[in-house]
Write a protein that holds these residues in place. Structure first.
Motif, mmCIF file in Angstrom:
data_model
loop_
_atom_site.group_PDB
_atom_site.id
_atom_site.type_symbol
_atom_site.label_atom_id
_atom_site.label_comp_id
_atom_site.label_asym_id
_atom_site.label_seq_id
_atom_site.Cartn_x
_atom_site.Cartn_y
_atom_site.Cartn_z
ATOM 1 N N ASN A 50 0.837 -1.217 0.000
ATOM 2 C CA ASN A 50 0.000 0.000 0.000
ATOM 3 C C ASN A 50 0.869 1.263 0.000
ATOM 4 O OD1 ASN A 50 -1.207 -2.185 1.523
ATOM 5 N ND2 ASN A 50 -3.007 -0.859 1.732
ATOM 6 N N GLN A 51 2.018 1.171 0.675
ATOM 7 C CA GLN A 51 2.859 2.359 0.822
ATOM 8 C C GLN A 51 3.557 2.760 -0.461
ATOM 9 O OE1 GLN A 51 4.814 0.605 4.519
ATOM 10 N NE2 GLN A 51 4.759 2.780 5.019
ATOM 11 N N VAL A 52 3.542 1.877 -1.462
ATOM 12 C CA VAL A 52 4.049 2.249 -2.776
ATOM 13 C C VAL A 52 2.896 2.220 -3.787
ATOM 14 C CG1 VAL A 52 6.472 1.694 -2.367
ATOM 15 C CG2 VAL A 52 4.926 -0.110 -3.147
ATOM 16 N N GLY A 104 7.448 3.903 14.288
ATOM 17 C CA GLY A 104 7.466 4.943 13.268
ATOM 18 C C GLY A 104 6.941 4.327 11.984
ATOM 19 N N CYS A 105 6.760 5.147 10.945
ATOM 20 C CA CYS A 105 6.220 4.632 9.690
ATOM 21 C C CYS A 105 6.709 5.517 8.553
ATOM 22 C CB CYS A 105 4.691 4.659 9.753
ATOM 23 S SG CYS A 105 3.898 4.046 8.252
ATOM 24 N N LEU A 106 7.155 4.911 7.465
ATOM 25 C CA LEU A 106 7.666 5.689 6.333
ATOM 26 C C LEU A 106 6.584 6.587 5.736
ATOM 27 C CD1 LEU A 106 9.861 3.003 4.512
ATOM 28 C CD2 LEU A 106 10.643 4.870 5.984
ATOM 29 N N SER A 107 5.313 6.261 5.954
ATOM 30 C CA SER A 107 4.216 7.084 5.435
ATOM 31 C C SER A 107 3.809 8.194 6.407
ATOM 32 C CB SER A 107 3.003 6.210 5.117
ATOM 33 O OG SER A 107 3.334 5.282 4.101
ATOM 34 N N GLN A 146 3.080 -7.042 12.718
ATOM 35 C CA GLN A 146 1.715 -6.587 12.990
ATOM 36 C C GLN A 146 1.457 -5.210 12.373
ATOM 37 O OE1 GLN A 146 0.470 -7.742 17.272
ATOM 38 N NE2 GLN A 146 2.663 -8.198 17.178
ATOM 39 N N HIS A 147 2.478 -4.341 12.405
ATOM 40 C CA HIS A 147 2.367 -3.012 11.787
ATOM 41 C C HIS A 147 2.142 -3.152 10.275
ATOM 42 C CE1 HIS A 147 3.825 1.354 11.434
ATOM 43 N NE2 HIS A 147 3.836 0.938 10.178
ATOM 44 N N GLU A 148 2.931 -4.015 9.631
ATOM 45 C CA GLU A 148 2.834 -4.169 8.166
ATOM 46 C C GLU A 148 1.554 -4.908 7.761
ATOM 47 O OE1 GLU A 148 4.792 -2.386 6.584
ATOM 48 O OE2 GLU A 148 6.284 -2.068 8.145
ATOM 49 N N ASP A 150 -1.225 -4.754 9.337
ATOM 50 C CA ASP A 150 -2.256 -3.714 9.418
ATOM 51 C C ASP A 150 -2.310 -2.905 8.119
ATOM 52 O OD1 ASP A 150 -3.407 -4.165 11.882
ATOM 53 O OD2 ASP A 150 -2.373 -2.528 12.914
ATOM 54 N N HIS A 151 -1.120 -2.539 7.589
ATOM 55 C CA HIS A 151 -1.083 -1.740 6.349
ATOM 56 C C HIS A 151 -1.894 -2.410 5.241
ATOM 57 C CE1 HIS A 151 1.365 1.786 6.803
ATOM 58 N NE2 HIS A 151 2.428 1.143 7.251
ATOM 59 N N ILE A 152 -1.671 -3.711 5.025
ATOM 60 C CA ILE A 152 -2.374 -4.357 3.903
ATOM 61 C C ILE A 152 -3.855 -4.557 4.209
ATOM 62 C CG2 ILE A 152 -0.308 -5.361 2.841
ATOM 63 C CD1 ILE A 152 -0.969 -8.022 4.053
HETATM 64 ZN ZN LIG Z 1 4.016 1.831 8.304
#
Ligand SMILES: [Zn+2]
Length: 179
Positions: A50-52, A104-107, A146-148, A150-152
């Motif tokens: 999602n982040q790309v 933290g999060c790159l987005s 778990q963070h990643e 969640d992203h998807i």
């Molecule tokens: Zn993130």
């Protein structure tokens, strides 16, 4: 090989649930390779599709054992340190315990805050060749999975914080966007 553009909140793709990957071909393997390159370029330890700007159930993780950077001076080297992982269509099959980590999060550039997660997770997933694998994750690796994941599912980490905290962060980002 290509470094992809990382999208930042409030991009809609970050709050959209991704469908499963059904075709494991060269195009997929090229995309996964680009995701690793993008994560490294951004100095991140995890990156979701999602982040790309791609809706696919894929994330990559690579956690170097870098004691200063991750403030885990007392934590010994774990089997998951310095290993490159690609998770496709991942499913958490079991969880245990509780952990709170400053994420933290790159987005979300410059946003760091504590999120409550499960301390340990057991995950089944596929790699870029369609081979199934399982991992038992602890510590930062568990938090990162778990963070990643969640992203998807279209969930960003501020949605795991209190309503007050997430609304303050949203306001801060909105102000920044106006400047
Ligand atoms: Zn993130």
């Amino acid at each position: 090989m290509a470094v992809l553009e990382v999208v930042e909140f409030p991009a809609k793709v970050l709050e959209t649930k991704s469908p499963e990957v059904t075709v494991f071909d060269d195009e997929l393997r090229q995309f996964v390779s680009d995701m690793h390159e993008t994560m490294d370029d951004a100095n991140g330890i995890g990156l979701a599709a999602n982040q790309v700007d791609q809706l696919r159930r894929i994330f990559v993780i690579h956690i170097p054992l870098d004691q200063e950077r991750y403030d885990e001076k007392d934590e010994p080297k774990q089997p998951w340190h310095n290993k490159r992982y690609t998770f496709i269509n991942p499913v958490i099959t079991k969880k245990a315990g509780k952990i709170s980590w400053q994420e933290g999060c790159l987005s979300f550039p410059e946003i760091f805050d504590f999120v409550n997660r499960s301390a340990e997770v057991w995950v089944d997933a596929f790699d870029e060749n369609g081979e199934k694998f399982s991992v038992h994750a602890t510590g930062l690796f568990s938090v990162c999975i778990q963070h990643e994941l969640d992203h998807i599912d279209g969930i960003v980490f501020i949605n795991r914080m209190s309503r007050l905290k997430s609304s303050l962060i949203k306001k801060k980002i909105a102000r920044k966007g106006q400047m």
